[in-house]
Enzyme design. Structure first.
Site: not given
Length: 136
Positions: A13-14
């Site tokens: 994920s970012h």
């Protein structure tokens, strides 16, 4: 790190917090199955939003048990970073696969399926089927 034969799962994920939370949710919902190796790879080394090839490679190495590694991603550049690592070769364990699945639902399906001892193909299929989950 061959050994228990379970498929490993990497959640990219970012956001480090999002990756860690989805990993915790998926592990919790897997219930009484085998303890699947799951590693979050979120954000950058500096703790900012983004993706890091180094964090992804380290997470994949940490969950590799010899049965393959399924990598699920959240958004565009996470996908591109994983694709680049796969194309380069040598950075990710052999048998690492980018899985096309919704991030949260796919992660839960992947971990639950892997906890039953399923192989990488079955884990990928279960995660991908999460696209069909209807909420209304």
């Amino acid at each position: 790190m061959a050994g228990d034969g379970l498929v490993g799962i990497v959640l990219v994920s970012h956001s480090a917090q999002v990756a860690a939370s989805v990993a915790e949710l998926a592990r919790g919902l897997a219930g009484g199955g085998a303890a699947v190796p799951v590693a979050p790879a979120g954000g950058t080394e500096a703790g900012e939003l983004g993706t890091s090839a180094e964090l992804i490679a380290a997470a994949a190495a940490s969950v590799d048990r010899g049965a393959g590694v399924a990598v699920l991603t959240d958004l565009g550049s996470a996908v591109l970073t994983v694709k680049a690592l796969l194309a380069e070769g040598g950075e990710l364990p052999e048998g690492t696969r980018l899985v096309d699945a919704p991030f949260v639902e796919g992660a839960v399906a992947a971990v639950v399926t892997a906890s039953a001892g399923a192989d990488l193909d079955a884990v990928e299929a279960a995660a991908g089927e999460a696209y069909t989950y209807r909420k209304v």
